[in-house]
Design an enzyme around this catalytic site. Structure first.
Site, short mmCIF file in Angstrom:
data_model
loop_
_atom_site.label_atom_id
_atom_site.label_comp_id
_atom_site.label_asym_id
_atom_site.label_seq_id
_atom_site.Cartn_x
_atom_site.Cartn_y
_atom_site.Cartn_z
N LYS A 229 73.56 40.38 -48.89
CA LYS A 229 74.16 41.48 -48.12
C LYS A 229 75.63 41.48 -48.48
CE LYS A 229 74.75 42.99 -43.30
NZ LYS A 229 75.45 44.15 -43.76
N ARG A 249 77.71 55.61 -44.91
CA ARG A 249 76.43 55.44 -44.20
C ARG A 249 76.34 56.33 -42.98
NH1 ARG A 249 76.04 49.96 -40.70
NH2 ARG A 249 75.32 51.37 -39.09
#
Ligand SMILES: [Zn+2]
Ligand SMILES: [Zn+2]
Lengths: 533, 340
Positions: A229, A249
Site C-alpha cells: 500500500k 479518488r
C-alpha cells in the site's frame, strides 16, 4: 423557482432520511424537465458554476442597509445568505414580476447576462421573492446548499425511483451532466440507459476495509493476493479517443497538475493506481511528491526533476470493454500485458508479494515500517473479487503499519467547535531543538491534534490547560511547557511553513504522559530520522 | 433632565412611577403594581395592589398570580383612574394578547406610555393596538433586528393546511404558548376553514376556556387525555396543540406518525427551528417586528424612547439615526425566550 424553494424547505426541515428521499422523489416525478435536473444538480452539488458571487450579495446588502445593523443581524443569524434573505429591503422603485421565473429560466438568465446584467437581475429577483425563496436563490447561486442530504442519499433516491441497484447510478453518475435529461428519460422508461462509454469520466473507486483479527482466517495464498500500500495519491487514469484525464479518488480532475503523466497516456483504458514521483528508476519519497502537490501548473523544470509515475493496481476497462465484472485474477493478467506495453518511466505494475502464513504478512507489514513512510502497509485482496465501487465487505483489506510515535510537549491549546466549544480540545505540541534564529534550545511546534483521547481525558486536559495558562494570542492559549503527549502519526514531511521544518501527516494523541518530565520529551532529530534527511 | 425623567425611574431594576409610588410589570413582589398583560415575564404573584384590565386580572387569577388578599383594580380600555399625587392612569389596547394594554401615565402635563409587549399585525383574539401620542414611549425590543419581518399569519396557517393535505397520514403536533399563541392559532385555523375538533394538551385548557368566557369561539375541541391511549390513530390528519416543550417529548409518543411543528416568532431563523427539532416552522409572532417597532415609535411622536427588553442595541441605534432620543432601561426579569 417557487417549487424549488418549497422543496428545499421541506428537505431542510425533515429529519428522517427516508422521508427526505420520499420528498425528493415526489418532486423529481412531478416537476418537468429541465427544472428537476437543475434542482437535482443543486442538491447533489454538481453545478459547475456560480450564478453570481457571494461578494455581490454582500455588496448589494451594504448599499441597502446600515452596516452596523447588518453586522448585528448577521451575528444573530450566524450566516450571510439567511441574513440577506430575511433582511432584504425592497428597492424603492422595484420592478414587479407577474410571476416568478422557473428554475431553469433563472439559471439561463444569469448565465447569459453580463456583470451589470447579473446585478440587475439579482435585485429584481430578490425584490419579488419571499424570504424562503430568497434563501433558496442565494444558496443555489453561490452553490452553498446544505440541507443535510448526502450525494449518496441522492443517488439512492434515483436508484429507488428506477428500482435498480445504487451501483448502477454510481457508475453512470459521473458520466452525466445537469440538467440530466437522459437520466430522467431513462428513469421515466422512455429511453434506454444513458450510454456513457464515450464520455471520459471518473468512476468511483473500490476501497478496502481495515483488517480485523477474525479476517485472517479467510485469507490464504490461493484465494488472496498481497501488494504494497503505497503512500502517494490514489488516482484513476482514464484515456479515451486521444483524450486523457487524471482523477483523484474523490473524483476531482487533477490532470493539469500532472501534465507529464497525462501526455504519456495514449491508450483507451481506465487504470486504478498510486501516483508517486520516480527518478532514475527509484520511487521518490513522499517529500518528493510533495513538490508536485497543489501545483496547478508545474514548470517543465519541476516536472523533469520530479516526474510523475503511476504504480498500477487495477484496470477497469480496456478498449471500450468493461472489465469490472471479471475477477481480480483475470484483471491482473490483462493489466500485466497492458503495462508491459507502456512507457516504463511512467507506468509500472504493482508487485505481488509472496506469503503463505499470517506471519509472512506480519513481516511484510513490518518491512513497510522501515520505508520512511513511503509504504503505508500491505493490501490483501480477494482474487475472485469484481471491481465494486465503494467499500464492499470481505473483498479488499488494508493492514497499515504501526504509526510512528514521538513524545512531544504541549505548547498551545484552543477551544474546539460545536459540542466541544466550551473545552480546550485542540492542542499544538512541539519537540526540543535549536531555534532557527537564536539557535538556543527551545520547543519547536510540529503539529496540532484534536483527537485520540477519551471524553474523560478531555475533561482532565481542559482542567490542566485552565490551571497552566500563560499568554493569550486571540483564540490561542499558551500554556506552561510541562505536559507530554505521546503523539502518533502516519508519516512526516519537510515543510518550510513550520518553524521546526517538519509537518506531520494525520497526527493524533495516542497517550497522555502525565508522569513524564517535559525535558525528557523527544528532540527534533528523532523526527528528522523518520523523514530520512 | 428630559421629559418623564423627573417622575419616572428605574428602581432596583424595576420600572417605577415616583409620585404614584407604583411599579410597572415588576419582576418582584411590590406594594402597588400596574400590570400590562398576563404573560409570566410581566405579571407576577405577591403584589399588594394590582391595576390592570379586567381580562388581565382574570388571567392572573387563573394562573394564581393573585389571591384573596390582593387588592385588584380592573379598568376598561380608556377608563381614567386617579393614582394619587396628581398621577392619572389609563389603559390603551396593545394588540398582544387578550387584555393586553399599554399603561398611559399622565403627570403635570406630561404623558408616558409603557407599552408592555405589543404587535401591529391583526389578531382576531384581541383588540388592535392603539397609537397614543406621548412624550415618552417605553417599548419592548423582542424582535428588534432587520431580519425580523413577520409574514402575514394567513400565509403560515396556509403552510400548515397544505402540509396536512399532502401528508394526511401524519399527526401535526403544534407547539404553542398556552396564553395567546394557542388561541390565536386556533382562531386563525377556523377562519381558514379548518373544521375538525382541535385536540389539546391539558396545560392549554384553562386559558382557552377563559378566552371563551370573553366571547371567543374556537369551535369544538377535546383534551388529548380524554381519548384512550389505545386509539393511536385517532389523531391522524388532525391538529394537536401542546406547549412547545412537548412536541418531541414522551408525551408526543402517543400519536402515530407525529409531525413536530413549532409556532413562534423565533421560527424565522432556520437554525433555531432545527434546534427545536421542528419539522415545520410556523412564524407566528405576538410581538412587533422590526418595521412595526420603528413605525410605532415614530407614530407616537414621542421625543424620548425607552427600551425595556430584547435586542436593545439595534433599536436604540436605529432610533438615534432617525433623530429620536433613545435609551435602554436595565430592567431585570425580562427574558426573551420565557418571553411569551
Ligand atoms: Zn415580554
Ligand atoms: Zn407578552
Amino acid at each position: 423557482m417557487k417549487d424549488f424553494s418549497r422543496l428545499l424547505d421541506d428537505l431542510y426541515f425533515t429529519n428522517s432520511n427516508l422521508a427526505k428521499e420520499t420528498i425528493l422523489s415526489n418532486y423529481l416525478r412531478e416537476t418537468p424537465d429541465p427544472d428537476r435536473g437543475w434542482a437535482l444538480a443543486a442538491i447533489a452539488g454538481t453545478l459547475s458554476f456560480d450564478l453570481f458571487k457571494r461578494s455581490l450579495t454582500k455588496k448589494l446588502m451594504m448599499e441597502r442597509m446600515d452596516p452596523y445593523l447588518f453586522d448585528l443581524s448577521r451575528h444573530y443569524v450566524g450566516e450571510l445568505s439567511e441574513t440577506v434573505a430575511l433582511a432584504w429591503p425592497q428597492s424603492k422603485d422595484a420592478v414587479r414580476l407577474n410571476r416568478l421565473p422557473d428554475l431553469h429560466e433563472v439559471i439561463q438568465e444569469f448565465q447569459q447576462r453580463s456583470k451589470t446584467g447579473i446585478r440587475e437581475y439579482l435585485i429584481i429577483l430578490l425584490d419579488n421573492m419571499t424570504p424562503a425563496e430568497r434563501w433558496a436563490l442565494l444558496k443555489l447561486g453561490t452553490r452553498g446548499l446544505r440541507i443535510g442530504m448526502s450525494a449518496r442519499t441522492v443517488k439512492r433516491t434515483l436508484a429507488n425511483m428506477k428500482d435498480v441497484d445504487i451501483a448502477v447510478i454510481e457508475e453512470l453518475w459521473h458520466g452525466l451532466e445537469p440538467p440530466y435529461l437522459d437520466l430522467f428519460e431513462w428513469i421515466d422508461g422512455k429511453a434506454e440507459m444513458p450510454d456513457i462509454s464515450q464520455v471520459l469520466t471518473y468512476s468511483p473507486v473500490m476501497l478496502a476495509h481495515p483488517i480485523e483479527d477474525k479476517d485472517f482466517a479467510r485469507i490464504t495464498a490461493d484465494t488472496h493476493q498481497a501488494e504494497w500500500k503505497w503512500d502517494g495519491i490514489r488516482v484513476q487514469v482514464a484515456g479515451l479517443n486521444g483524450e486523457a484525464k487524471i482523477f483523484s479518488r474523490t473524483g476531482d480532475d487533477i490532470s493539469h497538475s500532472f501534465s507529464d503523466l497525462k501526455d504519456a497516456v495514449d491508450f483507451e483504458a481506465i487504470l486504478d493506481g498510486e501516483l508517486l514521483v520516480r527518478t532514475n528508476d527509484k520511487i521518490g519519497s513522499f517529500n518528493d511528491l510533495q513538490q508536485r502537490l497543489g501545483r496547478k501548473k508545474p514548470t517543465k523544470k519541476l516536472m523533469d526533476e520530479y516526474p510523475a509515475h503511476v504504480i498500477a493496481y487495477d484496470i477497469l476497462s480496456l478498449n471500450g470493454e468493461n472489465l469490472r465484472k471479471f475477477p481480480l485474477s483475470e484483471r491482473r493478467k490483462i493489466l500485466k500485458f497492458f503495462i508491459e506495453k507502456q512507457d516504463s518511466t511512467r507506468f509500472s505494475l504493482s508487485k505481488l508479494l509472496d506469503f503463505e502464513t499470517q506471519e509472512d504478512l506480519a513481516k511484510l507489514r513490518e518491512a513497510a515500517a522501515g520505508t520512511k513512510g513511503l509504504i503505508e502497509g500491505v493490501m490483501i485482496k480477494q482474487k475472485s473479487s469484481p471491481y465494486i465501487s465503494g467499500r464492499p465487505k470481505h473483498r479488499w483489506y488494508k493492514w497499515k503499519r504501526e504509526p510512528f510515535l514521538l513524545d512531544a510537549v504541549l505548547m498551545y491549546a484552543q477551544r474546539g467547535t460545536g459540542k466541544r466549544s466550551s473545552y480546550y480540545s485542540d492542542y499544538t505540541f512541539g519537540l526540543w531543538g535549536p531555534d532557527p534564529k537564536t539557535s538556543e534550545d527551545s520547543l519547536l511546534p510540529i503539529g496540532k491534534a484534536y483527537f485520540g483521547f477519551t471524553d474523560e481525558e478531555l475533561k482532565d486536559l481542559d482542567k490542566w490547560v485552565r490551571n497552566h495558562k500563560l499568554a493569550r494570542f486571540g483564540p490561542v492559549q499558551e500554556v506552561e511547557k510541562e505536559l507530554v503527549f505521546e503523539v502518533a502519526f502516519d508519516s512526516a514531511q519537510i515543510s518550510k511553513r513550520h518553524k521546526s521544518g517538519f509537518a506531520l501527516r494525520f497526527p493524533r494523541i495516542s497517550r497522555i504522559r502525565w508522569d513524564k518530565p517535559a525535558h525528557e520529551a523527544d528532540r527534533i532529530d528523532a523526527l528528522a530520522r523518520i523523514v530520512g534527511t | 433632565m428630559s421629559a418623564g425623567e423627573t417622575w419616572m425611574a428605574v428602581r432596583d431594576g424595576l420600572l417605577y412611577c415616583i409620585p404614584a409610588n407604583c411599579y410597572i410589570d415588576p419582576h418582584e413582589p411590590v406594594g402597588r403594581a400596574i400590570i400590562t398583560h398576563g404573560h409570566a415575564d410581566h405579571a407576577r404573584s405577591g403584589h399588594g395592589e394590582v391595576f390592570a384590565t379586567s381580562e388581565t386580572i382574570a388571567i392572573m387569577r387563573t394562573r394564581y398570580y393573585t389571591n384573596d388578599n390582593t387588592q385588584e383594580t380592573a379598568l376598561n380600555y380608556g377608563e381614567r383612574f386617579d393614582l394619587g399625587n396628581g398621577v392619572t392612569l389609563w389603559f390603551a389596547s396593545a394588540g398582544h394578547i387578550l387584555g393586553s394594554a399599554q399603561a398611559v401615565l399622565e403627570f403635570q402635563g406630561e404623558r408616558v406610555v409603557a407599552a408592555g409587549d405589543f404587535k401591529r399585525h391583526p389578531d382576531p383574539t384581541c383588540a388592535p393596538f392603539e397609537v397614543v401620542p406621548c412624550d415618552v414611549f417605553i417599548t419592548e425590543a423582542t424582535f428588534a433586528l432587520p431580519v425580523f419581518q413577520h409574514p402575514p399569519l394567513e400565509r403560515e396557517v396556509d403552510k400548515l393546511m397544505r402540509s396536512m393535505a399532502t401528508l394526511p397520514d401524519r399527526t401535526h403536533i403544534v407547539g404553542v404558548y398556552a396564553l395567546g399563541k394557542c388561541q390565536r392559532v386556533m382562531k386563525t385555523l377556523r377562519l381558514a376553514g379548518y373544521k375538525p375538533p382541535f385536540y389539546i394538551h391539558g396545560a392549554l385548557k384553562r386559558l382557552t376556556e377563559l378566552y371563551e368566557s370573553y366571547g371567543q369561539d374556537f369551535g369544538e375541541w377535546e383534551l388529548v387525555s380524554d381519548i384512550p391511549r389505545s386509539k393511536k390513530d385517532y389523531f391522524t390528519g388532525k391538529v394537536v396543540l401542546c406547549p412547545p416543550a412537548q412536541i418531541n417529548d414522551r408525551w408526543s409518543r402517543r400519536f402515530a406518525n407525529p409531525l413536530p411543528t413549532v409556532a413562534s416568532g423565533w421560527m424565522q431563523i432556520r437554525a433555531r427551528a432545527r434546534q427545536k427539532r421542528a419539522e415545520m416552522a410556523l412564524v407566528v409572532s405576538d410581538h412587533a417586528d422590526w418595521g412595526d417597532l420603528l413605525r410605532t415609535c415614530e407614530e407616537t411622536k414621542a421625543k424620548n424612547i425607552w427600551i425595556t427588553h430584547g435586542r436593545v442595541e439595534a433599536l436604540e441605534y436605529a432610533l438615534k439615526q432617525r433623530g429620536i432620543n433613545a435609551k435602554s432601561l436595565d430592567l431585570i426579569g425580562m427574558e426573551e425566550e420565557v418571553g411569551e
